[in-house]
Design an enzyme around this catalytic site. Structure first.
Site, PDB file in Angstrom:
ATOM      1  CG  HIS A 173      -4.140  -1.812   1.967  1.00 21.05           C
ATOM      2  ND1 HIS A 173      -5.456  -1.184   2.427  1.00 21.05           N
ATOM      3  CD2 HIS A 173      -3.456  -1.911   3.182  1.00 21.05           C
ATOM      4  CE1 HIS A 173      -5.038  -0.665   3.689  1.00 21.05           C
ATOM      5  NE2 HIS A 173      -4.103  -1.171   4.166  1.00 21.05           N
ATOM      6  CD  GLU A 174      -1.378  -5.030   3.848  1.00 23.24           C
ATOM      7  OE1 GLU A 174      -0.302  -4.416   4.445  1.00 23.24           O
ATOM      8  OE2 GLU A 174      -2.530  -5.108   4.150  1.00 23.24           O
TER       9      GLU A 174
END
Length: 205
Positions: A173-174
């Site tokens: 996600h990051e």
């Protein structure tokens, strides 16, 4: 082979030599450098432009990288239950992230400079995700269950490790943020794909 290795070294030196701009330095050092940087929101058009931008590598040993890493951690801690943050979310398009390591004892927060995913497993996890930069948005996403990650620490040392489970999901996600990929857009792409449920087996001793 030696020529190839030399090219890799020169590429790394060139990449890390991309100094922070005056605008980046002003952003990183604004106010009290011991405090959290504000988290950018997609609801603000100028901040959203930064969130959608492509990030570039940072010099791990640069003094502004150290300040940025520390202020990003403070920003993440200041949230209500946030488990990860990327530099674009505090207004800096550099390849730096923080993530909560649920795969380690005590679930510590750890930073990753210039992270790259070298390998994704075909087996996927389906779970809920939200975003610190998107107000009132949550949905279910498919992410690889296992990844091989490469990154640097503040001493400039390179690390490579295998990460599994929810921590792997957070990292994916990051790292998406570093390419300007937001889950609000990712969900539309996901809807155009088909996923098959497969069974897994464990040997009984």
């Amino acid at each position: 082979m030696r020529k190839y290795s030399l090219l890799l070294i020169l590429f790394s030196v060139f990449t890390f030599s991309q100094k922070y701009t005056k605008q980046e330095i002003a952003r990183i050092t604004e106010g009290n450098t011991d405090t959290a940087l504000p988290i950018f929101q997609t609801s603000d058009s100028l901040q959203n432009k930064v969130l959608l931008g492509q990030s570039i590598d940072a010099d791990p040993k640069n003094r502004y990288t150290i300040i940025l890493v520390n202020r990003m951690k403070s920003a993440l801690i200041s949230t209500d239950g946030g488990v990860g943050i990327a530099a674009p979310q505090v207004g800096i398009n550099r390849n730096i992230i923080w993530a909560k390591r649920f795969d380690k004892k005590g679930a510590p927060l750890e930073y990753f400079i210039n992270p790259k995913i070298l390998w994704f497993s075909e087996v996927l996890n389906l779970g809920p995700e939200g975003d610190l930069s998107i107000e009132v948005f949550r949905d279910y996403f498919y992410r690889s269950q296992v990844i091989q990650l490469e990154y640097f620490d503040l001493n400039g040392k390179k690390h490579t490790e295998i990460v599994e489970g929810f921590t792997a999901v957070i990292l994916q996600h990051e790292i998406d943020h570093l390419s300007g990929i937001l889950i609000s857009d990712k969900i539309e792409n996901q809807k155009m794909k088909t996923f098959e449920n497969v069974e897994l087996y464990k040997e009984i001793q």
